[in-house]
Design an enzyme around this catalytic site. Structure first.
Site, PDB file in Angstrom:
ATOM      1  N   ARG A   1     -10.072   0.416   8.454  1.00  0.00           N
ATOM      2  CA  ARG A   1      -9.622  -0.923   8.832  1.00  0.00           C
ATOM      3  C   ARG A   1     -10.675  -1.697   9.607  1.00  0.00           C
ATOM      4  NH1 ARG A   1      -3.723  -0.013   8.707  1.00  0.00           N
ATOM      5  NH2 ARG A   1      -2.677  -1.917   9.283  1.00  0.00           N
TER       6      ARG A   1
ATOM      7  N   ARG B   1      12.101  -5.992   5.467  1.00  0.00           N
ATOM      8  CA  ARG B   1      12.111  -4.569   5.802  1.00  0.00           C
ATOM      9  C   ARG B   1      12.583  -4.371   7.247  1.00  0.00           C
ATOM     10  NH1 ARG B   1       6.702  -1.205   5.236  1.00  0.00           N
ATOM     11  NH2 ARG B   1       6.161  -2.453   7.047  1.00  0.00           N
TER      12      ARG B   1
ATOM     13  N   LYS C   1       0.835  -1.219   0.000  1.00  0.00           N
ATOM     14  CA  LYS C   1       0.000   0.000   0.000  1.00  0.00           C
ATOM     15  C   LYS C   1       0.864   1.262   0.000  1.00  0.00           C
ATOM     16  CE  LYS C   1      -2.133  -1.162   3.872  1.00  0.00           C
ATOM     17  NZ  LYS C   1      -1.469  -2.442   4.215  1.00  0.00           N
TER      18      LYS C   1
ATOM     19  N   ARG D   1      10.865   0.388  12.040  1.00  0.00           N
ATOM     20  CA  ARG D   1       9.529  -0.017  12.496  1.00  0.00           C
ATOM     21  C   ARG D   1       9.617  -1.205  13.427  1.00  0.00           C
ATOM     22  NH1 ARG D   1       4.709   0.325   8.167  1.00  0.00           N
ATOM     23  NH2 ARG D   1       3.840  -1.054   9.771  1.00  0.00           N
TER      24      ARG D   1
ATOM     25  N   ARG E   1      -0.424  -9.174  13.145  1.00  0.00           N
ATOM     26  CA  ARG E   1      -1.004  -8.105  12.309  1.00  0.00           C
ATOM     27  C   ARG E   1      -1.815  -8.715  11.171  1.00  0.00           C
ATOM     28  NH1 ARG E   1       4.462  -5.308  10.902  1.00  0.00           N
ATOM     29  NH2 ARG E   1       3.273  -4.164   9.324  1.00  0.00           N
TER      30      ARG E   1
END
Ligand code: AP5
Ligand code: MG
Length: 191
Positions: A89, A128, A14, A134, A146
């Protein structure tokens, strides 16, 4: 105005595709994840509370993110349109967004959902996590949490837009350029 929701599970691309879309179409990018991380960086009370929830892979309360989106819409009265990334969401967020846009005499044009296999999502996010700051990317258990929250609470948001004939599913695997081409095809056919 042209208002687009880029939808999909954590790691579906996204944010990556949003960068390219705002450059091409001049939309204002509204990512609730980015807005929350900015609160965390500034160490606001909201940010400190949100960090505890985000680090567990859970959702921040609806009223918090709806309030952030409401302020962002008010702060951009001249926008050509909005690209919503990571919002809505939950069904409650989707309903609240429709009401907020209605007040501004506009609405969602389309929800584009990126479909990516769970193994590819985990692979991308762990990769990542090796370099990003993060904290929700460093631990595989949190990444899988998640994704589980996406299935239990967020996937139903697509049904909400299906009910208005506004949901389109796209393959979210392949190169970034290939996926961007698929997204632009859908956007261009609606402009
Ligand atoms: P948020 O920031 O929205 O994160 P997320 O949904 O978990 O998703 P990501 O941002 O990790 O993934 P993405 O789909 O943007 O993919 P990206 O392009 O980065 O939310 C974080 C947390 O904030 C939530 O868990 C929740 O706690 C809270 N929150 C946020 N919004 C909320 C809301 N509305 N309500 C309640 N709580 C909320 O790509 C991922 C990686 O893959 C990158 O490294 C990228 O380089 C790579 N990649 C991208 N495309 C490709 C490709 N085609 N091939 C290979 N690699 C690729
Ligand atoms: Mg993102």
């Amino acid at each position: 105005m042209f208002n687009l929701i880029l939808f999909g599970p954590p790691g579906s691309g996204k944010g990556t595709q949003s960068e390219k879309l705002i450059a091409k179409y001049g939309l204002k990018h509204l990512s609730t994840g980015d807005l929350l991380r900015s609160e965390i960086a500034q160490q606001t009370a909201l940010g400190l509370e949100a960090k505890k929830i985000m680090d567990k892979g859970h959702l921040v309360p609806d009223e918090v993110v709806i309030g952030m989106i409401s302020s962002a819409l008010d702060a951009n009265p001249d926008a050509k349109g909005f690209l919503f990334d990571g919002f809505p969401r939950t069904a409650a967020q989707a309903e609240a967004l429709d009401k907020l846009l209605d007040l501004k005499k506009t609405s969602i044009n389309v929800m584009l959902a990126l479909e990516v296999s769970e193994e590819e999502l985990v692979k991308r996010l762990l990769k990542r996590g090796e370099t990003s700051s993060r904290s929700d990317d460093t631990n595989e258990a949190v990444i899988r949490q998640r994704i589980a929250v996406y299935h239990s609470k967020t996937a139903a948001v697509a049904d909400y837009y299906k009910g208005f004939d506004k949901a389109v599913y796209l393959k979210g695997e392949g190169t970034v350029e290939e996926i961007f081409g698929r997204i632009c095809g859908e956007v261009d056919s609606r402009l």
